[in-house]
Design an enzyme around this catalytic site. Structure first.
Site, PDB file in Angstrom:
ATOM      1  N   TYR A 269       0.847  -1.205   0.000  1.00  0.00           N
ATOM      2  CA  TYR A 269       0.000   0.000   0.000  1.00  0.00           C
ATOM      3  C   TYR A 269       0.884   1.257   0.000  1.00  0.00           C
ATOM      4  CZ  TYR A 269      -3.710  -3.210   1.639  1.00  0.00           C
ATOM      5  OH  TYR A 269      -4.607  -4.255   1.793  1.00  0.00           O
TER       6      TYR A 269
ATOM      7  N   HIS B 218       0.723 -11.624   1.998  1.00  0.00           N
ATOM      8  CA  HIS B 218      -0.380 -10.928   1.322  1.00  0.00           C
ATOM      9  C   HIS B 218      -1.154 -11.845   0.362  1.00  0.00           C
ATOM     10  CE1 HIS B 218      -1.526  -6.531   0.213  1.00  0.00           C
ATOM     11  NE2 HIS B 218      -2.564  -7.319   0.085  1.00  0.00           N
TER      12      HIS B 218
HETATM   13  N1  LIG Z   1      -5.556  -8.672   1.757  1.00  0.00           N
HETATM   14  C1  LIG Z   1      -5.953  -8.196   0.612  1.00  0.00           C
HETATM   15  O1  LIG Z   1      -5.648  -8.746  -0.459  1.00  0.00           O
HETATM   16  C2  LIG Z   1      -6.815  -6.967   0.600  1.00  0.00           C
HETATM   17  C3  LIG Z   1      -7.480  -6.584  -0.586  1.00  0.00           C
HETATM   18  C4  LIG Z   1      -8.303  -5.451  -0.529  1.00  0.00           C
HETATM   19  C5  LIG Z   1      -8.451  -4.727   0.658  1.00  0.00           C
HETATM   20  N2  LIG Z   1      -7.767  -5.111   1.775  1.00  0.00           N
HETATM   21  C6  LIG Z   1      -7.898  -4.367   3.055  1.00  0.00           C
HETATM   22  O2  LIG Z   1      -9.289  -4.247   3.368  1.00  0.00           O
HETATM   23  C7  LIG Z   1      -9.588  -2.879   3.630  1.00  0.00           C
HETATM   24  C8  LIG Z   1     -11.032  -2.585   3.328  1.00  0.00           C
HETATM   25  O3  LIG Z   1     -11.348  -2.885   1.975  1.00  0.00           O
HETATM   26  P1  LIG Z   1     -11.581  -1.756   0.851  1.00  0.00           P
HETATM   27  O4  LIG Z   1     -10.914  -0.500   1.258  1.00  0.00           O
HETATM   28  O5  LIG Z   1     -11.200  -2.381  -0.441  1.00  0.00           O
HETATM   29  O6  LIG Z   1     -13.174  -1.601   0.792  1.00  0.00           O
HETATM   30  P2  LIG Z   1     -14.359  -1.396   1.841  1.00  0.00           P
HETATM   31  O7  LIG Z   1     -13.848  -1.125   3.202  1.00  0.00           O
HETATM   32  O8  LIG Z   1     -15.328  -2.488   1.602  1.00  0.00           O
HETATM   33  O9  LIG Z   1     -15.042  -0.065   1.278  1.00  0.00           O
HETATM   34  C9  LIG Z   1     -14.381   1.179   1.289  1.00  0.00           C
HETATM   35  C10 LIG Z   1     -15.256   2.162   0.490  1.00  0.00           C
HETATM   36  O10 LIG Z   1     -16.534   2.260   1.092  1.00  0.00           O
HETATM   37  C11 LIG Z   1     -16.851   3.615   1.396  1.00  0.00           C
HETATM   38  N3  LIG Z   1     -17.527   3.608   2.690  1.00  0.00           N
HETATM   39  C12 LIG Z   1     -16.986   3.286   3.888  1.00  0.00           C
HETATM   40  N4  LIG Z   1     -17.897   3.368   4.861  1.00  0.00           N
HETATM   41  C13 LIG Z   1     -19.061   3.712   4.275  1.00  0.00           C
HETATM   42  C14 LIG Z   1     -20.369   3.958   4.764  1.00  0.00           C
HETATM   43  N5  LIG Z   1     -20.652   3.816   6.062  1.00  0.00           N
HETATM   44  N6  LIG Z   1     -21.340   4.331   3.878  1.00  0.00           N
HETATM   45  C15 LIG Z   1     -21.042   4.458   2.565  1.00  0.00           C
HETATM   46  N7  LIG Z   1     -19.826   4.263   2.036  1.00  0.00           N
HETATM   47  C16 LIG Z   1     -18.843   3.885   2.884  1.00  0.00           C
HETATM   48  C17 LIG Z   1     -15.527   4.336   1.430  1.00  0.00           C
HETATM   49  O11 LIG Z   1     -15.677   5.665   1.011  1.00  0.00           O
HETATM   50  P3  LIG Z   1     -15.291   6.910   1.992  1.00  0.00           P
HETATM   51  O12 LIG Z   1     -13.816   6.812   2.233  1.00  0.00           O
HETATM   52  O13 LIG Z   1     -15.674   8.093   1.185  1.00  0.00           O
HETATM   53  O14 LIG Z   1     -16.129   6.751   3.236  1.00  0.00           O
HETATM   54  C18 LIG Z   1     -14.688   3.554   0.435  1.00  0.00           C
HETATM   55  O15 LIG Z   1     -14.888   4.048  -0.880  1.00  0.00           O
HETATM   56  C19 LIG Z   1      -8.583  -2.142   2.727  1.00  0.00           C
HETATM   57  O16 LIG Z   1      -8.510  -0.765   3.015  1.00  0.00           O
HETATM   58  C20 LIG Z   1      -7.339  -2.930   3.022  1.00  0.00           C
HETATM   59  O17 LIG Z   1      -6.798  -2.556   4.275  1.00  0.00           O
HETATM   60  C21 LIG Z   1      -6.963  -6.222   1.754  1.00  0.00           C
END
Ligand SMILES: NC(=O)c1ccc[n+]([C@@H]2O[C@H](COP(=O)([O-])OP(=O)(O)OC[C@H]3O[C@@H](n4cnc5c(N)ncnc54)[C@H](OP(=O)(O)O)[C@@H]3O)[C@@H](O)[C@H]2O)c1
Length: 280
Positions: free
Chosen positions: A52, A110
């Site tokens: 990241y 990862h």
């Molecule tokens: N291990 C892996 O391979 C892997 C892969 C992907 C992700 N990850 C980890 O998982 C974490 C979370 O996944 P993600 O960031 O992909 O997606 P997520 O948490 O499912 O969704 C994030 C999105 O949702 C919006 N959001 C958050 N809260 C909300 C709410 N209450 N109402 C409406 N919209 C909302 C955010 O916008 P705003 O910022 O505008 O609120 C952002 O655009 C990542 O940040 C990372 O740390 C790991």
């Protein structure tokens, strides 16, 4: 019911909160401001990764917050290009230097990158780094049962946690069952499906309306009742509070089932099947 975040105990004894904060793409000054805000809004587990390129922003966010390092838990991840033992050891040290931390609470591989077939070496490096005090608990991400079995066969050590893609459109029922049978905690990445089609989904809206909660709160509560740790990401302080405030209501059996039925065989966000997909 109060809104205190419960914790879960990993098989090696470390206790972590059931909701952490995702930080993908949060970088630089804005990133560390969002991370410090999440900490002041109650998040105590922060999820980052070498890839990241924001371990620095995470470290800075922690230093800007008024919570001490000992009260926080930081998780990072080893990238696919550093699976060979010596490189993995260096990458873990480099992650710590970038974050300006002495230890990680959790460090995960990862992706397994099975075609490269070096993930067992990487696992051995994590096992040793734990012995040296650089990591408190070691886990993986995106590992299928066949990869987990191999780690156990070759090193005798199973990961404490497996962070996998999990959301209402891909509920990972079988993988979760496998984890449960082997004492591995399931952690959901992209728990909100990146807020793409979830917020408009009629079933989720129906359930949200029934409990007088937001769709995001219903989804995160569903994860919690499945027994999964979640790491929702939000740059907005208001949504950060919303996402962590899910402990004053409970979904009934029918609603859990209804949400579970939204799953689809092709429900992954970007079709990243760990048996095939590789990330470096
Ligand atoms: N291990 C892996 O391979 C892997 C892969 C992907 C992700 N990850 C980890 O998982 C974490 C979370 O996944 P993600 O960031 O992909 O997606 P997520 O948490 O499912 O969704 C994030 C999105 O949702 C919006 N959001 C958050 N809260 C909300 C709410 N209450 N109402 C409406 N919209 C909302 C955010 O916008 P705003 O910022 O505008 O609120 C952002 O655009 C990542 O940040 C990372 O740390 C790991």
């Amino acid at each position: 019911m109060s809104n205190v975040v419960p914790s879960v105990k990993l098989h090696d004894g470390l206790e972590i909160p059931v909701i952490g904060f995702g930080t993908a793409n949060m970088k630089g000054n804005q990133g560390s401001t969002a991370i410090a805000s999440a900490i002041s809004n109650g998040y105590r587990l922060i999820d980052t990764a070498y890839n990241y390129e924001n371990e620095g922003a995470v470290g800075e966010g922690i230093r800007r917050s008024n919570i001490s390092r000992e009260q926080l838990q930081v998780a990072s991840k080893l990238p696919g290009r550093y699976h060979q033992y010596d490189e993995a050891v260096e990458a873990i040290q480099e992650s710590l230097f970038r974050a300006n931390l002495d230890y990680f609470d959790l460090y995960l591989i990862h992706w397994p990158n099975p075609k490269q077939d070096h993930y067992v070496e990487a696992w051995q490096a994590l096992i040793d780094a734990k012995k040296w005090g650089l990591i408190r608990s070691i886990g993986v991400s995106n590992f299928l049962p066949e990869h987990l079995e191999r780690l156990e066969e070759e090193t005798g050590v199973l990961p404490s946690i497996n962070q996998i893609e999990l959301h209402p459109f891909f509920n990972q029922e079988e993988q979760r069952k496998w984890h449960e049978e082997h004492g591995i905690v399931t952690e959901s990445w992209s728990p909100l499906y990146r807020a793409k089609h979830t917020m408009e989904n009629e079933t989720l809206q129906y359930v949200a309306h029934k409990y007088n909660k937001s769709v995001a709160q219903v989804i995160l509560r569903w994860h919690y009742q499945l027994g999964a740790v979640t790491i929702p990401k939000s740059t907005s302080p208001t949504r950060q509070v919303e996402n962590i405030s899910i402990f004053d209501f409970a979904l009934d059996y029918e609603d859990m089932e209804m949400i579970g039925k939204l799953t689809r065989a092709d429900g992954r966000i970007n079709d990243q099947n760990p048996a095939e997909y590789e990330e470096f």
